[in-house]
Design a protein around this motif. Sequence first.
Motif, PDB file in Angstrom:
ATOM      1  N   PRO A   1       0.803  -1.228   0.000  1.00 58.07           N
ATOM      2  CA  PRO A   1       0.000   0.000   0.000  1.00 58.07           C
ATOM      3  C   PRO A   1       0.834   1.275   0.000  1.00 58.07           C
ATOM      4  CG  PRO A   1       0.117  -0.840   2.224  1.00 58.07           C
ATOM      5  CD  PRO A   1       0.838  -1.841   1.333  1.00 58.07           C
TER       6      PRO A   1
ATOM      7  N   GLU B   1      -3.832  -5.512  -5.047  1.00 57.62           N
ATOM      8  CA  GLU B   1      -5.094  -5.359  -5.756  1.00 57.62           C
ATOM      9  C   GLU B   1      -5.982  -4.315  -5.067  1.00 57.62           C
ATOM     10  OE1 GLU B   1      -8.931  -7.945  -7.346  1.00 57.62           O
ATOM     11  OE2 GLU B   1      -7.406  -8.949  -6.143  1.00 57.62           O
ATOM     12  N   LEU B   2      -6.067  -4.375  -3.751  1.00 53.22           N
ATOM     13  CA  LEU B   2      -6.869  -3.392  -3.009  1.00 53.22           C
ATOM     14  C   LEU B   2      -6.329  -1.984  -3.221  1.00 53.22           C
ATOM     15  CD1 LEU B   2      -7.463  -5.332   0.329  1.00 53.22           C
ATOM     16  CD2 LEU B   2      -9.192  -4.706  -1.391  1.00 53.22           C
ATOM     17  N   GLU B   3      -5.028  -1.834  -3.226  1.00 51.84           N
ATOM     18  CA  GLU B   3      -4.407  -0.531  -3.450  1.00 51.84           C
ATOM     19  C   GLU B   3      -4.762  -0.004  -4.834  1.00 51.84           C
ATOM     20  OE1 GLU B   3      -2.219   2.940  -3.076  1.00 51.84           O
ATOM     21  OE2 GLU B   3      -2.670   1.537  -1.464  1.00 51.84           O
ATOM     22  N   GLN B   4      -4.735  -0.857  -5.835  1.00 54.10           N
ATOM     23  CA  GLN B   4      -5.047  -0.437  -7.212  1.00 54.10           C
ATOM     24  C   GLN B   4      -6.518  -0.056  -7.375  1.00 54.10           C
ATOM     25  OE1 GLN B   4      -3.598  -3.815  -9.418  1.00 54.10           O
ATOM     26  NE2 GLN B   4      -1.488  -3.084  -9.378  1.00 54.10           N
ATOM     27  N   LEU B   5      -7.377  -0.658  -6.556  1.00 50.85           N
ATOM     28  CA  LEU B   5      -8.816  -0.369  -6.643  1.00 50.85           C
ATOM     29  C   LEU B   5      -9.200   0.925  -5.932  1.00 50.85           C
ATOM     30  CD1 LEU B   5     -10.235  -3.962  -6.038  1.00 50.85           C
ATOM     31  CD2 LEU B   5     -10.215  -2.682  -8.195  1.00 50.85           C
ATOM     32  N   THR B   6      -8.311   1.438  -5.094  1.00 49.94           N
ATOM     33  CA  THR B   6      -8.657   2.646  -4.333  1.00 49.94           C
ATOM     34  C   THR B   6      -7.966   3.877  -4.867  1.00 49.94           C
ATOM     35  OG1 THR B   6      -6.920   2.214  -2.703  1.00 49.94           O
ATOM     36  CG2 THR B   6      -9.119   1.391  -2.213  1.00 49.94           C
TER      37      THR B   6
END
Length: 87
Positions: free
Chosen positions: A19, A82-87
């Motif tokens: 992140p 993946e979570l970082e790229q989605l936010t």
Amino acid sequence: MKTEPMTCRLGCGACCIAPSISSPIPGMPNGKKAGERCIQLDERNLCKLFGDESRPKVCSDFSATFDVCGSTNAEALALITELEQLT
């Protein structure tokens, strides 16, 4: 996926790499970019600031859960990236 808390896997370090962190970190006054290894992560992937009051609040507040950390270190890195790229 399971969202219940889990015990953090020692030596994982995914939450210190994947992140972005916008708050200052000792040695990184501007925080860090996503995918950049935190300067406070040692060679064993352990936080040098763990338990220290200078550790950023965002780091102290992080709670390992199966839906974020998966079942392996590699899975944690992939999920958090993946979570970082989605936010």
